[in-house]
Design a protein around this motif. Structure first.
Motif, PDB file in Angstrom:
ATOM      1  N   ALA A 145       7.323 -10.604   1.110  1.00  0.00           N
ATOM      2  CA  ALA A 145       6.407  -9.510   1.012  1.00  0.00           C
ATOM      3  C   ALA A 145       7.116  -8.491   0.203  1.00  0.00           C
TER       4      ALA A 145
ATOM      5  N   ARG B 243      -0.764   3.181   6.782  1.00  0.00           N
ATOM      6  CA  ARG B 243      -0.075   2.767   5.496  1.00  0.00           C
ATOM      7  C   ARG B 243       0.354   3.963   4.640  1.00  0.00           C
TER       8      ARG B 243
ATOM      9  N   HIS C 249       0.894  -4.091  -1.774  1.00  0.00           N
ATOM     10  CA  HIS C 249       0.730  -3.200  -0.917  1.00  0.00           C
ATOM     11  C   HIS C 249       2.257  -2.816  -0.320  1.00  0.00           C
ATOM     12  N   ASN C 250       3.159  -2.748  -1.080  1.00  0.00           N
ATOM     13  CA  ASN C 250       4.630  -2.296  -0.368  1.00  0.00           C
ATOM     14  C   ASN C 250       4.822  -1.029  -0.312  1.00  0.00           C
ATOM     15  N   VAL C 251       4.701  -0.338   0.958  1.00  0.00           N
ATOM     16  CA  VAL C 251       5.020   1.068   1.201  1.00  0.00           C
ATOM     17  C   VAL C 251       6.404   1.686   0.592  1.00  0.00           C
TER      18      VAL C 251
ATOM     19  N   PRO D 164      10.238 -12.362   5.943  1.00  0.00           N
ATOM     20  CA  PRO D 164       9.707 -10.965   5.296  1.00  0.00           C
ATOM     21  C   PRO D 164       9.099 -10.158   6.505  1.00  0.00           C
TER      22      PRO D 164
ATOM     23  N   PRO E  72       6.892  -6.515   6.797  1.00  0.00           N
ATOM     24  CA  PRO E  72       6.378  -5.557   6.006  1.00  0.00           C
ATOM     25  C   PRO E  72       6.858  -4.157   5.954  1.00  0.00           C
ATOM     26  N   GLY E  73       6.855  -3.479   4.836  1.00  0.00           N
ATOM     27  CA  GLY E  73       7.277  -1.966   4.705  1.00  0.00           C
ATOM     28  C   GLY E  73       6.792  -1.162   5.990  1.00  0.00           C
ATOM     29  N   PRO E  74       5.414  -1.177   6.282  1.00  0.00           N
ATOM     30  CA  PRO E  74       4.777  -0.414   7.541  1.00  0.00           C
ATOM     31  C   PRO E  74       5.363  -0.788   8.847  1.00  0.00           C
TER      32      PRO E  74
ATOM     33  N   ARG F 289       1.329  -3.991  13.340  1.00  0.00           N
ATOM     34  CA  ARG F 289       1.149  -5.134  14.262  1.00  0.00           C
ATOM     35  C   ARG F 289       0.872  -4.463  15.643  1.00  0.00           C
TER      36      ARG F 289
ATOM     37  N   GLN G  72       6.861 -17.148   8.238  1.00  0.00           N
ATOM     38  CA  GLN G  72       6.798 -15.953   8.891  1.00  0.00           C
ATOM     39  C   GLN G  72       6.095 -16.004  10.390  1.00  0.00           C
TER      40      GLN G  72
ATOM     41  N   PHE H 117       2.704 -16.852   0.226  1.00  0.00           N
ATOM     42  CA  PHE H 117       2.024 -15.703   0.761  1.00  0.00           C
ATOM     43  C   PHE H 117       0.872 -15.335   0.573  1.00  0.00           C
TER      44      PHE H 117
ATOM     45  N   LYS I  13      -5.236 -18.428   5.890  1.00  0.00           N
ATOM     46  CA  LYS I  13      -5.124 -17.341   4.942  1.00  0.00           C
ATOM     47  C   LYS I  13      -5.494 -18.152   3.608  1.00  0.00           C
TER      48      LYS I  13
ATOM     49  N   THR J 109      -5.806 -12.874   6.951  1.00  0.00           N
ATOM     50  CA  THR J 109      -4.797 -12.498   6.350  1.00  0.00           C
ATOM     51  C   THR J 109      -3.619 -12.769   7.258  1.00  0.00           C
ATOM     52  N   ILE J 110      -2.450 -12.810   6.903  1.00  0.00           N
ATOM     53  CA  ILE J 110      -1.067 -13.233   7.634  1.00  0.00           C
ATOM     54  C   ILE J 110      -0.950 -12.010   8.573  1.00  0.00           C
ATOM     55  N   GLU J 111      -0.742 -10.824   8.033  1.00  0.00           N
ATOM     56  CA  GLU J 111      -0.822  -9.501   9.325  1.00  0.00           C
ATOM     57  C   GLU J 111      -2.184  -9.417   9.746  1.00  0.00           C
TER      58      GLU J 111
HETATM   59  P1  XMP Z   1      -1.145 -10.436   4.181  1.00  0.00           P
HETATM   60  O1  XMP Z   1      -1.434  -9.875   5.538  1.00  0.00           O
HETATM   61  O2  XMP Z   1      -1.780  -9.576   3.155  1.00  0.00           O
HETATM   62  O3  XMP Z   1       0.285 -10.585   3.848  1.00  0.00           O
HETATM   63  O4  XMP Z   1      -1.567 -11.669   4.309  1.00  0.00           O
HETATM   64  C1  XMP Z   1       0.932 -11.138   2.872  1.00  0.00           C
HETATM   65  C2  XMP Z   1       2.496 -10.732   3.012  1.00  0.00           C
HETATM   66  O5  XMP Z   1       2.695  -9.350   2.626  1.00  0.00           O
HETATM   67  C3  XMP Z   1       3.122  -8.728   3.726  1.00  0.00           C
HETATM   68  N1  XMP Z   1       2.391  -7.466   3.950  1.00  0.00           N
HETATM   69  C4  XMP Z   1       3.162  -6.186   3.432  1.00  0.00           C
HETATM   70  N2  XMP Z   1       4.200  -6.111   3.043  1.00  0.00           N
HETATM   71  N3  XMP Z   1       3.641  -3.639   2.736  1.00  0.00           N
HETATM   72  C5  XMP Z   1       4.769  -4.708   2.645  1.00  0.00           C
HETATM   73  O6  XMP Z   1       5.582  -4.571   2.229  1.00  0.00           O
HETATM   74  C6  XMP Z   1       2.475  -3.822   3.509  1.00  0.00           C
HETATM   75  O7  XMP Z   1       1.891  -2.888   3.471  1.00  0.00           O
HETATM   76  C7  XMP Z   1       2.248  -5.319   3.845  1.00  0.00           C
HETATM   77  N4  XMP Z   1       0.995  -5.892   4.291  1.00  0.00           N
HETATM   78  C8  XMP Z   1       1.462  -6.954   4.364  1.00  0.00           C
HETATM   79  C9  XMP Z   1       3.011  -9.700   4.833  1.00  0.00           C
HETATM   80  O8  XMP Z   1       4.045  -9.302   5.838  1.00  0.00           O
HETATM   81  C10 XMP Z   1       2.976 -11.075   4.453  1.00  0.00           C
HETATM   82  O9  XMP Z   1       4.466 -11.435   3.918  1.00  0.00           O
END
Ligand code: XMP
Length: 554
Positions: free
Chosen positions: A16, A337, A388-390, A431, A433-435, A440, A475, A509, A546, A550-552
């Motif tokens: 991520a 976010r 979408h990395n914050v 990994p 996520p930034g937020p 979660r 993850q 991912f 997915k 999505t994962i999250e």
């Molecule tokens: P999704 O939920 O889109 O996630 O299937 C795919 C990967 O991206 C991570 N993820 C993020 N990482 N900022 C991040 O840095 C975000 O806003 C964000 N949203 C999802 C998620 O943990 C997975 O590894």
């Protein structure tokens, strides 16, 4: 090639920690010249992988790198002139979802076929070569997906040391048809009479199946045969040499200025910091922002790793109250976010001001991030994924970027981390996520709800570690749902929170399958969570893949 999901391919994910497309674009020129310095010797034996839109282009690249040969994924329409400038030792044409004869299908410059450079066409790549050299390609009687057994004609060449009957993995609707005088057929299957070909006078090979996936058992040997006897590579791409070169290059680039590295605690930024610590020692300053949305023990673990392990100049900023007050009452995931990203940049900017003579900002951008955001020189044309990395920092911060990992895949970054002495729990960390926990903790974020999720998550991860499942999932985490459910505890009725457990297997991912955790293990985790986390009376396990999920959860 279809887009069917393959879940048990060999390697670790990309993860991520992607950087924004913008920053990747901005940085690519300087970083590419950097990369060229670093690999000058290994680059003398570059393999170019032409990407025709295959979901496996990166997998091909990793297989090639595993054989110690440097490679780059390039756009399918790279000109013949540019290929001549790069002077690759060999070229691989990837698979792709189109039909070569369809209008607008991706084609490469046909002149490339005449250069005398060894070329391996895989699936769509083989069909394209055949088509461009005057052959016919059309739909097979039946589509062929999954396992097949090829019968190899004589062996030798690309099939050196491979049994004459070998299982392979197929995934195609089209196939090459008719006969061409320029080629002879080197392998067949009952459904696909032309499963592999070799040109009679040019070093061109075609495989209808996929040697890059682990289901093709002899895939590594096939790629080995192409890279070594055929392309005459020597296997010069070695991580150890890369580290030494990269350190010299960073020292030259930085001079006596200071470098700031934003630490998230994840493997990518940790490896960047470890590499910089080795290269420039006290000129490195790391900033770690505690946003109050971290998992149990996370801030302490980062502090311990970087203060004890590297004696780095570590700035830990506790901004949790700032983040939590800005998130009060917010339930919309995108708004969460946005706010987190905004505060993160402000806090970072403030802290960075306290680091005198800082001129550079180091980031953990990886090769897949560079390719996917369209930032690779000669790389695939289209932007595949928007990140979408914050944690992505804007260029207005005014620093020059250093992205030492932008040539590496995640598994190489992990190996690098090991070599640099990072502890296993950092190198193999999933990994995050930034937020953080904000996405979660569904619904409103309060300190009490964060505490529930922290405790449940810690139990889940601890049990996965103990059962030896942590490294077998890409993850895994707990999610606090915004619903209450009825339960009974002792003699009383309860109305409490629901925790969802999520564990996935994934290669990149972008697609993922749920991890088939043993029922006993799930039962043990659920019991522990319900018994010890106050306010939880129900645990559910998420079995969605997915896409479409999505994962999250947010
Ligand atoms: P999704 O939920 O889109 O996630 O299937 C795919 C990967 O991206 C991570 N993820 C993020 N990482 N900022 C991040 O840095 C975000 O806003 C964000 N949203 C999802 C998620 O943990 C997975 O590894």
């Amino acid at each position: 090639m279809n887009n069917a999901k393959i879940t048990d391919l060999k390697d670790e994910s990309t993860g991520a920690n992607a950087q924004s497309a913008q920053s990747a674009q901005v940085a690519h020129l300087s970083a590419n010249s950097n990369a060229i310095d670093c690999h000058s010797k290994a680059e003398k034996e570059t393999i170019l992988i032409f990407d025709f839109g295959s979901q496996f282009a990166q997998l091909i690249a990793r297989r090639v790198r595993e054989l110690n040969v440097y490679c780059r994924i390039v756009r399918h329409d790279l000109s013949c002139e540019r290929v001549k400038e790069i002077q690759p030792k060999g070229i691989i044409f990837s698979g792709g979802p189109a039909s070569v004869y369809a209008k607008g299908a991706p084609h490469s410059d046909p002149e490339i076929l005449k250069l005398g450079i060894p070329i391996l066409g895989i699936c769509y790549g083989m069909q394209l070569i055949w088509y461009q050299l005057g052959g016919k390609v059309g739909q097979g009687k039946e589509r062929e997906f999954g396992r097949a057994v090829i019968e190899i004609d004589k062996g030798g060449g690309i099939f050196q040391d491979i049994p004459l009957e070998t299982p392979v993995w197929m995934s195609h609707g089209d196939q090459v048809q008719g006969l061409q005088n320029d080629f002879f057929i080197t392998a067949t299957t009952p459904q696909c009479p032309i499963a592999a070909v070799q040109h009679r006078s040019l070093p061109i090979y075609g495989l209808q199946f996929h040697p890059e996936v682990t289901h093709t058992r002899a895939g590594d040997q096939l790629l080995h045969n192409f890279l070594f006897p055929i392309c005459q590579c020597q296997g010069l791409w070695k991580l150890e040499a890369w580290i030494e070169n990269q350190i010299r290059s960073i020292q030259n680039q930085v001079g006596d200025k200071r470098v700031i590295c934003g630490l998230s605690g994840g493997v990518d930024s940790s490896v960047v910091a470890a590499l910089l610590a080795r290269a420039i020692g006290p000129q490195l300053a790391c900033i770690f922002i505690d946003n109050g949305l971290l998992r149990d023990g996370e801030a302490e673990s980062v502090r311990e790793t970087f203060q004890n392990w590297f004696k780095a100049d570590l700035h830990v900023v506790d901004a949790s109250s700032q983040f939590l007050s800005q998130l009060k009452g917010i339930t919309d995931p995108q708004e969460k976010r946005k706010r987190i990203g905004h505060i993160f940049i402000e806090v970072f900017r403030q802290e960075a001001k306290s680091i005198r003579d800082a001129r550079f900002l180091a980031q953990g951008t990886l090769y897949p991030d560079v390719i996917e955001s369209g930032g690779a020189l000669d790389g695939p044309a289209q932007v595949i994924k928007t990140h979408h990395n914050v944690g992505g920092l804007p260029k207005e911060l005014g620093f020059d970027l250093i992205e030492p990992l932008r040539d590496l895949f995640k598994d190489e970054v992990r190996r690098l981390g090991k070599q640099l002495g990072l502890p296993d729990h950092v190198v193999w960390r999933h990994p995050f996520p930034g937020p953080g926990l904000a996405v979660r903790c569904l619904g409103e974020i309060t300190p009490q709800r964060l505490e529930i999720i922290r405790q449940a998550d810690a139990i889940f991860l601890e049990e996965l570690h103990q059962a030896d499942w942590y490294r077998r999932t890409a993850q895994a985490f707990a999610v606090l749902l915004p619903v209450q459910s009825v339960g009974v505890m002792g003699d009383g009725r309860t109305y409490e929170n629901v925790i969802a457990l999520r564990a996935v297997q994934t290669d990149d991912f972008m697609t993922a399958d749920w991890s088939h955790l043993p029922h006993d293990l799930l039962g043990k985790i659920a019991t522990r969570i319900i018994n010890s986390v106050q306010g939880v009376n129900r645990v559910v396990f998420d079995i969605s893949s997915k896409p479409p999920a999505t994962i999250e959860w947010e």
